[in-house]
Enzyme design. Sequence first.
Site, PDB file in Angstrom:
ATOM      1  N   THR A 196       0.812  -1.215   0.000  1.00 59.13           N
ATOM      2  CA  THR A 196       0.000   0.000   0.000  1.00 59.13           C
ATOM      3  C   THR A 196       0.851   1.272   0.000  1.00 59.13           C
ATOM      4  OG1 THR A 196      -1.630  -1.234   1.259  1.00 59.13           O
ATOM      5  CG2 THR A 196      -1.906   1.145   1.183  1.00 59.13           C
ATOM      6  N   GLY A 235       2.824  -3.302   8.135  1.00 55.00           N
ATOM      7  CA  GLY A 235       3.064  -3.621   9.539  1.00 55.00           C
ATOM      8  C   GLY A 235       4.524  -3.903   9.797  1.00 55.00           C
ATOM      9  N   GLU A 477      -7.093  -6.709   3.965  1.00 61.42           N
ATOM     10  CA  GLU A 477      -7.224  -7.877   3.075  1.00 61.42           C
ATOM     11  C   GLU A 477      -8.390  -7.742   2.101  1.00 61.42           C
ATOM     12  OE1 GLU A 477      -5.168 -10.788   3.148  1.00 61.42           O
ATOM     13  OE2 GLU A 477      -3.908  -9.607   4.471  1.00 61.42           O
TER      14      GLU A 477
HETATM   15  C1  LIG Z   1      -4.661  -2.163  10.314  1.00 56.86           C
HETATM   16  C2  LIG Z   1      -4.147  -2.139   8.907  1.00 56.86           C
HETATM   17  C3  LIG Z   1      -3.035  -2.906   8.554  1.00 56.86           C
HETATM   18  C4  LIG Z   1      -2.522  -2.868   7.262  1.00 56.86           C
HETATM   19  N1  LIG Z   1      -1.398  -3.581   6.955  1.00 56.86           N
HETATM   20  C5  LIG Z   1      -0.851  -3.478   5.697  1.00 56.86           C
HETATM   21  C6  LIG Z   1       0.353  -4.142   5.353  1.00 56.86           C
HETATM   22  O1  LIG Z   1       0.956  -4.850   6.174  1.00 56.86           O
HETATM   23  N2  LIG Z   1       0.871  -3.997   4.093  1.00 56.86           N
HETATM   24  C7  LIG Z   1       0.233  -3.224   3.164  1.00 56.86           C
HETATM   25  O2  LIG Z   1       0.739  -3.108   2.042  1.00 56.86           O
HETATM   26  N3  LIG Z   1      -0.930  -2.572   3.453  1.00 56.86           N
HETATM   27  C8  LIG Z   1      -1.493  -2.681   4.693  1.00 56.86           C
HETATM   28  N4  LIG Z   1      -2.669  -2.018   4.997  1.00 56.86           N
HETATM   29  C9  LIG Z   1      -3.344  -1.194   3.979  1.00 56.86           C
HETATM   30  C10 LIG Z   1      -4.579  -1.891   3.429  1.00 56.86           C
HETATM   31  O3  LIG Z   1      -4.179  -2.936   2.622  1.00 56.86           O
HETATM   32  C11 LIG Z   1      -5.430  -0.845   2.653  1.00 56.86           C
HETATM   33  O4  LIG Z   1      -5.935   0.059   3.596  1.00 56.86           O
HETATM   34  C12 LIG Z   1      -6.560  -1.484   1.895  1.00 56.86           C
HETATM   35  O5  LIG Z   1      -6.022  -2.188   0.825  1.00 56.86           O
HETATM   36  C13 LIG Z   1      -7.551  -0.433   1.358  1.00 56.86           C
HETATM   37  O6  LIG Z   1      -6.871   0.480   0.545  1.00 56.86           O
HETATM   38  P1  LIG Z   1      -6.961   2.048   0.854  1.00 56.86           P
HETATM   39  O7  LIG Z   1      -6.840   2.248   2.306  1.00 56.86           O
HETATM   40  O8  LIG Z   1      -5.989   2.719  -0.022  1.00 56.86           O
HETATM   41  O9  LIG Z   1      -8.430   2.448   0.437  1.00 56.86           O
HETATM   42  P2  LIG Z   1      -8.905   2.915  -1.024  1.00 56.86           P
HETATM   43  O10 LIG Z   1      -8.587   1.877  -2.017  1.00 56.86           O
HETATM   44  O11 LIG Z   1      -8.449   4.285  -1.280  1.00 56.86           O
HETATM   45  O12 LIG Z   1     -10.469   2.940  -0.807  1.00 56.86           O
HETATM   46  C14 LIG Z   1     -11.045   3.948   0.012  1.00 56.86           C
HETATM   47  C15 LIG Z   1     -12.531   3.787   0.027  1.00 56.86           C
HETATM   48  O13 LIG Z   1     -13.050   4.080  -1.263  1.00 56.86           O
HETATM   49  C16 LIG Z   1     -14.138   3.272  -1.559  1.00 56.86           C
HETATM   50  N5  LIG Z   1     -13.831   2.520  -2.775  1.00 56.86           N
HETATM   51  C17 LIG Z   1     -12.617   2.294  -3.318  1.00 56.86           C
HETATM   52  N6  LIG Z   1     -12.751   1.563  -4.443  1.00 56.86           N
HETATM   53  C18 LIG Z   1     -14.053   1.335  -4.618  1.00 56.86           C
HETATM   54  C19 LIG Z   1     -14.839   0.645  -5.597  1.00 56.86           C
HETATM   55  N7  LIG Z   1     -14.282   0.036  -6.650  1.00 56.86           N
HETATM   56  N8  LIG Z   1     -16.183   0.626  -5.447  1.00 56.86           N
HETATM   57  C20 LIG Z   1     -16.772   1.222  -4.401  1.00 56.86           C
HETATM   58  N9  LIG Z   1     -16.081   1.882  -3.443  1.00 56.86           N
HETATM   59  C21 LIG Z   1     -14.741   1.934  -3.559  1.00 56.86           C
HETATM   60  C22 LIG Z   1     -14.356   2.386  -0.362  1.00 56.86           C
HETATM   61  O14 LIG Z   1     -15.301   2.960   0.515  1.00 56.86           O
HETATM   62  C23 LIG Z   1     -13.005   2.390   0.327  1.00 56.86           C
HETATM   63  O15 LIG Z   1     -13.116   2.208   1.720  1.00 56.86           O
HETATM   64  C24 LIG Z   1      -3.174  -2.062   6.283  1.00 56.86           C
HETATM   65  C25 LIG Z   1      -4.324  -1.322   6.629  1.00 56.86           C
HETATM   66  C26 LIG Z   1      -4.808  -1.354   7.923  1.00 56.86           C
HETATM   67  C27 LIG Z   1      -6.031  -0.547   8.262  1.00 56.86           C
END
Ligand SMILES: Cc1cc2nc3c(=O)[nH]c(=O)nc-3n(C[C@H](O)[C@H](O)[C@H](O)COP(=O)(O)OP(=O)(O)OC[C@H]3O[C@@H](n4cnc5c(N)ncnc54)[C@H](O)[C@@H]3O)c2cc1C
Lengths: 721, 721
Positions: A196, A235, A477
């Site tokens: 991410t 993480g 995930e």
């Molecule tokens: C506790 C925690 C641990 C994590 N650990 C890791 C890690 O170890 N390694 C790593 O690489 N990442 C990690 N992450 C990141 C995680 O993988 C991302 O937060 C997740 O993939 C969602 O991506 P984003 O946050 O960029 O949300 P975005 O993709 O920007 O989406 C934001 C919001 O937009 C809306 N949205 C997006 N696309 C669509 C669609 N096609 N249709 C409808 N609505 C949509 C949804 O409401 C979504 O919630 C972690 C996240 C958390 C919270």
Amino acid sequence: MTAPNSLASMIFRPSNCVDILNHVIFRQSGVIQEAVEFSDRQWSTNLPSSMEPTPLLQTSHHVPEDNPQMQLMKRARAMISFDVQKLTAVIFGSEEAARDHEDVRLDHELQMEETDPSILPRIYRGSGRKKQYHDGLMWGKLYLEQDSLNSRFVSYTPKYNIFSASPFGHQLELFGATVKLLGDEEQCNHCTFAQTELGHGTLVRGLQTTATFDPFTDEFILHTPCVTATKYWPGGMGYSASHALVMARLIVGEMDHGVHAFLVQIRSLVDWKPVTGVDSGDIGTKMGWGSVDNGYLSFDRVRIPRRHMLMKNTKLSANGIYTPSPHDKLLYGGLTKGRVGVALTAAFQLAQPVTIATRYSTVRQQGYMGGVEEVPIIQYKTQHARLLKHSATSYAILFSIKDLSETYQTHTSRLEKRDLSLLPFTHFATSGLKAICTEMAASAAEDCRRSLGGIGYSFLSGIPHIVGDITSLVTVEGENYVMYQQAARYLMKAVKAVREEREVHPSLAYLKSFLGNACPSNTNFEDTNAQLQLYQHRAARLLFECHDALSSLSGTPEQLWNEYLLELVAATRAHFHLFLLESFLRHVSHIQDASVKRVMKHLSDLYALTEVVYSSEGSLGFVEDGYLSQRQMIRIREIIRQKHRLLLPEAVGLTDAWNFSDASLQSAVGQRDGNVYKTLMGWTRQLPMNVEVRREGGVENIGYQKYIQPLMAVGRVKSQL
Amino acid sequence: MTAPNSLASMIFRPSNCVDILNHVIFRQSGVIQEAVEFSDRQWSTNLPSSMEPTPLLQTSHHVPEDNPQMQLMKRARAMISFDVQKLTAVIFGSEEAARDHEDVRLDHELQMEETDPSILPRIYRGSGRKKQYHDGLMWGKLYLEQDSLNSRFVSYTPKYNIFSASPFGHQLELFGATVKLLGDEEQCNHCTFAQTELGHGTLVRGLQTTATFDPFTDEFILHTPCVTATKYWPGGMGYSASHALVMARLIVGEMDHGVHAFLVQIRSLVDWKPVTGVDSGDIGTKMGWGSVDNGYLSFDRVRIPRRHMLMKNTKLSANGIYTPSPHDKLLYGGLTKGRVGVALTAAFQLAQPVTIATRYSTVRQQGYMGGVEEVPIIQYKTQHARLLKHSATSYAILFSIKDLSETYQTHTSRLEKRDLSLLPFTHFATSGLKAICTEMAASAAEDCRRSLGGIGYSFLSGIPHIVGDITSLVTVEGENYVMYQQAARYLMKAVKAVREEREVHPSLAYLKSFLGNACPSNTNFEDTNAQLQLYQHRAARLLFECHDALSSLSGTPEQLWNEYLLELVAATRAHFHLFLLESFLRHVSHIQDASVKRVMKHLSDLYALTEVVYSSEGSLGFVEDGYLSQRQMIRIREIIRQKHRLLLPEAVGLTDAWNFSDASLQSAVGQRDGNVYKTLMGWTRQLPMNVEVRREGGVENIGYQKYIQPLMAVGRVKSQL
Ligand SMILES: Cc1cc2nc3c(=O)[nH]c(=O)nc-3n(C[C@H](O)[C@H](O)[C@H](O)COP(=O)(O)OP(=O)(O)OC[C@H]3O[C@@H](n4cnc5c(N)ncnc54)[C@H](O)[C@@H]3O)c2cc1C
Ligand SMILES: Cc1cc2nc3c(=O)[nH]c(=O)nc-3n(C[C@H](O)[C@H](O)[C@H](O)COP(=O)(O)OP(=O)(O)OC[C@H]3O[C@@H](n4cnc5c(N)ncnc54)[C@H](O)[C@@H]3O)c2cc1C
């Protein structure tokens, strides 16, 4: 391998490195056997000195005298009509597995010195970002030193879950893999999975970090070209990882070959300093996962050898010739396992607040209800209706994930024979179940918290911690709304197939027999087939309607899809509610013990019918088309009331069956023996700030001198005017 | 008094001491004029030294270059079709009031040195229980020193809310009252309201702390006879209060006269040490309210003079003769105002995450939706459907509370003429609205958080803090399930009255015209009367059904009540949804500006119809009896889709209208100008732990030396085996 192993092997590994590695390898080779082997560690099990209890806490084990709450608890346990241990065996797979699990847990609790419920649990002995992080390191170290924990004890509770409670969770399984990859040359004990970025989460192909090939030195140059390309979230990346498996765009000459995985050392193995060009740190306080240093990371032209690109199949030769992977379908293979694990975690993490809330509600007396003695709050209809519903939900999730795991295992064993036939269904089922289970679990957990009144708001109740952790599951995930859409795509294809009289997966065969009729007036709603028909009717109707909507109007397919997204999500949820109910009924039907089976049948009835009349959003689907009559709805409510009556005395047993220990719940008010008030007061007095203030004579000096005294002084002057 | 004053005067004062004092005085005299006067403080406004920014943070004000996110934000603002400032005036009551409010806020932000969005806000500059507490003291001191804040600026945001963000919130208004009560003799600047005990919250008459009269010394002896009698929760009681208004049982000889209020000094005014016999401390970390030292307190035979019992009317003479109060009806008078305040707080606290989520969704691009450029996530139907719904909800709550405040004010002015006629209705409306508004706001806020994906999980998004605070509102000032039942009792009486052809309050007159018919097939659902009829039909049907259920069966009234509690709560919610809609429509109809009125009419349509087809639990009520046909439901969904289309370009304007500043939102991703990523990275780098680690050369040394290095060492040995 014993049963708990196989359950544990499914358990939540967020951003599971093995899986991602698999996924990368998959993508590049399509061969699963080439994945990871564990190196069996047998490291020192000496207790680190930091874990020695502080003098204050060296109280002797406290055996509480009997009190009214403990009596209420005893009385409640005496009413349970079924064999709780037998239900525990159902949960863990067998009696042996349940015992094994308990042994491991006890062992761990002894190591942690967390077995005396009168002593304030470690997680509350301090606060602040650093303390949380060090706690996580300590837990993680203990896990890594105890091999049995690694394989048999992940994810039992948020606090005993190496993945959300330790910076090491994220690299645990990568250990062996990377050592293998790197040979003897280099150490890679602590590797994080860095996918991410600030700018991209869901859309992986939008990632902006670049890995540019330099043919002159046979190296890649890792670079963060703009702020949105900064890695954010992984993480352990803040301060704990020595290496990162970085997802970055492969650039060769003018060509952008898209996102690939690169193993990058980010810290010196000698003094742990960031390597030149790396800037990393912690991303700060979160709703949960406090003990993990989720981090940020940017590269300023960091060089790595060419062979640090993961290329089992995709290849880049020394002279810059790129050979893409022939298999793209396997992209999702690795993600699936992580999602199964998340959903199973949701079952266990929901069962905890249900346990705490049920116990507290059994001994908390408030109000009279017409009598002379105050009643335990569980007697209030709203209270037991909420708790029994959530209890049923935790079982529903558990059973459905057991079934899903089976599908997953069949799938992976077929994969080993290069048979991809189960891939689409597995991916579909996993996406949808992950979304619905985590969504249900997160709101149920928060509702448990609220049902306690004020004390649910205090961390000492143990629930806020769980609520903070569990709500992350809707995002990690695979974000739920994205997951629903992946599942919806499969469902729409299935509807199309049914309409074209092609075959569909057996679990979707119900679509073929959709009649659009009304529910027969003489339906017996305690009959499980009738219940299934209700759910099938709802799901089928909603899915057909969606398919009509998508087919009938003008606009691009993407626009139409978006226009009907709410309906698609609702229909997808309806399908997975059916999946959940089917699993629940199947598992209940397999229960051997008659006493357990009887109670669990009531619980599945309650589960099935509560969704019909008291669900969020879902109820409408059953009646909107006139399928159920108002008369039938009244009848269903009557049955539910009757089930509440029958299940109320079993509520404690239904939660005891999960077999959480006091040490694992870390809840003052969820104490197994009902001794809630003394425990709560004892823990409160032991809070570090209180200990310190008492030591200082009862005054919090900084606050007093800096803020209160000056205000008092002015006040005094004024009142003499 | 200007309009914002009157709005502010309604705002949340949890465990509002004035109100409780009123309530006590009420209970004892029934005379409102005898309540409290403010002493007007004009204390020093010097900035405390602790507020000087640390060197690191002394960055110059950063004017960001333009970037794609800022352009997206500008483009979105250019699309807004209405005059946003006019809507702000609607929110605050008038243009003048809105300006006044903004001035006060700006003033405060300047004082706090929080106006530069590139600098990490103070709340994130450190962590841990002590830091939170000191923050609260600092804020509280600033408030107390700035008179304008006290009266015009409470509760605008969680961070600017003295009641949940400072230990002083709880005694603020008691100041004048207690000084008056105690005369010159004693200071009582810092008084907490100590009602809740470990054993009792909702059931006040179950409290166990005793105040035993000692006729020989003319004193009361305050005592905590058992662990459950320990006071637990009162704000500021941990370390900050010098006095407590203690609710305790009055014991005279053998007689227990029930719960009365006693003013008890708990700390020395000389050195702030607890007085002999008092044990108090903090209750630890909570979901929110971090800056308040909610505390515990026990008494070991603490003596106070007889006249420290609050006895405006209830009397205890020196020779122990007890004269009870003749007025008991007024018991709830004081509680009402606090509940109105809580509900209004819910409106503002919900508007904040909606603002943050709408802004971020406007500039966050993720995915393609068939095109070549990534789309802002607000374009996804699920995303804007959720956000617009929550936006509408924040307005619905605001408008209903404006109406409720009017009722409340009419009520209090009648009370001054000893006219109690509006008391039952005011109490009813307040209980029900408090419950429904806080429930809606809390789940909508969490949904906003989730809608951001990962970043919503980070405190730097600003939302977790709000979610933590807002979810307390379902419990404080009357637990929601208890509140629903109080309202339900009134409603059941009203149904009875209608059935017996007696008069009811005008707002319940709809019960008289309930027909039990089906909705006419030619209904135009954009017609506000038709919308009201839908809601009236649902509420009336459910209420009549409840009344039937309670009348028709056998069992004690209490048992029957409990048996049908779920239905009673659902019916009560249905009534208050009608209340909310009526208010919404009324306020929209009064809007002068045509552009604002047009958009707000769309928003009220969306609000009204979303509840019909996409609500949690509520939808069923509209269709279960066949009132709405499937055809009509389809039509309603079409209208909603159309409203979404019309409102999507207005989303940013609808949230801008609340006029939150960046400094008040303290959200990296809710930046008004859309400059989210740079802000987020800047703040992340400024986190204290990162600053410290950078200073130490990039290594978190304790963690490294204690945990990581030992593990590495073992690992190294192993890999050579
Ligand atoms: C506790 C925690 C641990 C994590 N650990 C890791 C890690 O170890 N390694 C790593 O690489 N990442 C990690 N992450 C990141 C995680 O993988 C991302 O937060 C997740 O993939 C969602 O991506 P984003 O946050 O960029 O949300 P975005 O993709 O920007 O989406 C934001 C919001 O937009 C809306 N949205 C997006 N696309 C669509 C669609 N096609 N249709 C409808 N609505 C949509 C949804 O409401 C979504 O919630 C972690 C996240 C958390 C919270
Ligand atoms: C942030 C915060 C600040 C506070 N500040 C103060 C303060 O300054 N001073 C002070 O005195 N107190 C304070 N309180 C305490 C607060 O007033 C109590 O938490 C509240 O009154 C509820 O009481 P309880 O917690 O004892 O819950 P209980 O009364 O024990 O209720 C527990 C649960 O039982 C169920 N229940 C109880 N009765 C019924 C019923 N009749 N029907 C159906 N269900 C029922 C509900 O689910 C309820 O949530 C504060 C609390 C919080 C969270």
